[in-house]
Design an enzyme around this catalytic site. Sequence first.
Site, short mmCIF file in Angstrom:
data_model
loop_
_atom_site.label_atom_id
_atom_site.label_comp_id
_atom_site.label_asym_id
_atom_site.label_seq_id
_atom_site.Cartn_x
_atom_site.Cartn_y
_atom_site.Cartn_z
N ARG A 46 0.85 -1.19 0.00
CA ARG A 46 0.00 0.00 0.00
C ARG A 46 0.88 1.23 0.00
O ARG A 46 1.29 1.72 1.03
CB ARG A 46 -0.90 -0.01 1.24
CG ARG A 46 -1.77 1.24 1.40
CD ARG A 46 -2.66 1.11 2.64
NE ARG A 46 -3.50 2.28 2.84
CZ ARG A 46 -3.16 3.32 3.60
NH1 ARG A 46 -1.97 3.35 4.23
NH2 ARG A 46 -3.97 4.35 3.75
N SER A 118 -13.04 -2.76 1.24
CA SER A 118 -13.28 -2.07 2.52
C SER A 118 -14.78 -1.90 2.71
O SER A 118 -15.47 -1.48 1.78
CB SER A 118 -12.64 -0.68 2.50
OG SER A 118 -11.27 -0.78 2.27
N LYS A 147 -3.92 6.37 7.91
CA LYS A 147 -4.83 6.73 6.83
C LYS A 147 -5.43 8.09 7.17
O LYS A 147 -6.27 8.20 8.07
CB LYS A 147 -5.91 5.67 6.68
CG LYS A 147 -6.91 5.93 5.57
CD LYS A 147 -7.85 4.76 5.37
CE LYS A 147 -9.01 5.11 4.48
NZ LYS A 147 -8.61 5.62 3.15
#
Length: 221
Positions: A46, A118, A147
């Site tokens: 990521r 998600s 995040k």
Amino acid sequence: MTRIDSEDMRRLLKLYFIMGSVNCRLSPEDTLTAATDGGITLFQFREKGLSALKGAALLQLGGQLREICRNSGIKFIVNDDLELAAALDADGIHVGQDDLPARLIRQRLGEHKIIGVSAHNLTEARQAIADGADYLGVGPVYPTTSKDDAQAVRGTTVIEELRRSGLSIPVVGIGGITLENAPPVIRAGADGLSIISAIAGAEDIRETARRFAQLVTAPSS
Ligand SMILES: Nc1nc(C(F)(F)F)ncc1COP(=O)(O)OP(=O)(O)O
Ligand SMILES: [Mg+2]
């Protein structure tokens, strides 16, 4: 080729390490090597944030991390980026509500690749299942520093609601999970833990991963 069996997916989700260069104290390669030595069961590349790699550097790091996963027998998932996932021949992709819909990704990648989505509530979870998701990432469970556009912290309530509603899809909890606050996530019905900074930023990455791995196999201890 067929879709991954849900029991195999549950086993892969036990200790799901997620990382990009911005999350690492050591080099990404050394971080991932230590985490695989410690017993992670799945990895997601990521690469996000202001200093995130792009272009050739992104592809090169992705290839290096993919190789470490291959050598350790760990499946390699790419976050968000379908082209990167295809270019790296990733084992799957994880997408959020603002990324490409899972049904389009399933059409592009085929049945044999893993697709994670998600989900922040029952509606999103049901839609992801209808779209062909193999697992759901549910969170943020706790406040997260990984995040910056995270949705509201919900604790374990959404995981509990999905299980109470009879959804049996493999689920991994994500968001601010540490060794101290992890047990309630498993007790709530998650099949595993997704960890970014608690492993990537640890003083002893291998030992921390080992302790998380121990915890998910014996949550009540
Ligand atoms: N990357 C993720 N991985 C998981 C996993 F299930 F794999 F643990 N769950 C949730 C996310 C968050 O996905 P998204 O909402 O698209 O945000 P971002 O692209 O910033 O990660
Ligand atoms: Mg995303």
